[in-house]
Enzyme design. Structure first.
Site, PDB file in Angstrom:
ATOM      1  N   HIS A 155      36.465  32.114  45.824  1.00 26.33           N
ATOM      2  CA  HIS A 155      35.058  32.011  46.206  1.00 26.33           C
ATOM      3  C   HIS A 155      34.166  32.012  44.976  1.00 26.33           C
ATOM      4  CE1 HIS A 155      34.245  36.242  45.197  1.00 26.33           C
ATOM      5  NE2 HIS A 155      35.410  36.524  45.766  1.00 26.33           N
TER       6      HIS A 155
ATOM      7  N   GLU B 185      40.843  39.560  51.480  1.00 28.82           N
ATOM      8  CA  GLU B 185      40.856  40.391  50.273  1.00 28.82           C
ATOM      9  C   GLU B 185      41.786  41.598  50.445  1.00 28.82           C
ATOM     10  OE1 GLU B 185      40.792  40.848  47.220  1.00 28.82           O
ATOM     11  OE2 GLU B 185      38.670  40.851  46.651  1.00 28.82           O
TER      12      GLU B 185
END
Length: 233
Positions: free
Chosen positions: A9, A85
């Site tokens: 990201h 994550e």
């Protein structure tokens, strides 16, 4: 098997504030991160992606949407918790400079395979589930679109580093040697014999060579070329 483009990201508000965001909700791309995501999407615009799969967290979905927007209409964004994550547990939301003073920090840096975050997951468990997810998704894409298909997985730094370490045949204790910047692109081609790492932490350059052609389909290799070969056309 197919080819996966691993996209981290873009830069987030947590990255600039020096906080370990982990799975905290509402962490978005900052202005620079949005520009980085757009640049990554532009690089991928000439690669016909069979699928785009994102971590469910907002900063990844924001990045992934820019990639799907740059593709021909009809490409649906998917999310998968397998590439979410790492669960940093009690470390989540704390300043990095504070965490660096913790005893566990040394294990995270020098022996990640022995590091488990209090109230969270171990780095070994993180790698196992992220690698399993990427390989599962890759097999699904190849089954539906063929072995020459290319797809993108938008995820997080430690997730991508652990997948690259696995593809390189590296022990997890060496994965801190791999660097993955915000909105960088890394590429792994899976085959029946082994993964081939085609790129890591790239920020610029034409990726149109990844687009499958009839000639590439007929000459697709699953063995390494002694001497390095002629490279893509």
């Amino acid at each position: 098997m197919a080819t996966v483009i691993l996209v981290r990201h873009g830069r987030s508000s947590a990255n600039t504030s020096g906080v370990l965001a982990g799975r905290t909700g509402g962490v978005r791309l900052d202005e620079t991160g949005a520009e980085q995501a757009l640049r990554a999407a532009t690089r991928l615009a000439h690669v016909p992606l069979a699928a785009v799969v994102s971590s469910p967290l907002e900063r990844c979905r924001q990045t992934a949407r820019r990639i799907t927007d740059a593709q021909p209409s009809g490409l649906r964004l998917r999310t998968d918790r397998g590439i979410v994550e790492c669960d940093y547990g009690e470390w989540t939301g704390r300043p990095i400079k504070e965490l660096a003073k913790e005893k566990l920090w040394g294990a995270v840096q020098q022996q990640p395979s022995a590091a488990a975050f209090p109230g969270g997951e171990s780095l070994l468990a993180m790698q196992a589930r992220s690698v399993a997810a990427v390989r599962r998704l890759d097999a699904e894409v190849a089954s539906e679109h063929g072995d020459d298909a290319v797809w993108a997985a938008v995820s997080h730094g430690d997730i991508i580093k652990s997948v690259l370490a696995d593809a390189l045949g590296m022990h997890l204790d060496l994965f801190q040697r791999i660097h993955v910047d915000p909105a960088s692109i890394s590429i792994v081609r899976f085959t029946s014999t082994r993964p081939f790492v085609l790129g890591t932490n790239t920020h610029d350059g034409d990726l149109a060579w990844l687009a499958p052609t009839r000639k590439k389909r007929s000459r697709r290799r699953t063995d390494a070329v002694v001497g390095g070969g002629a490279g893509p056309e």
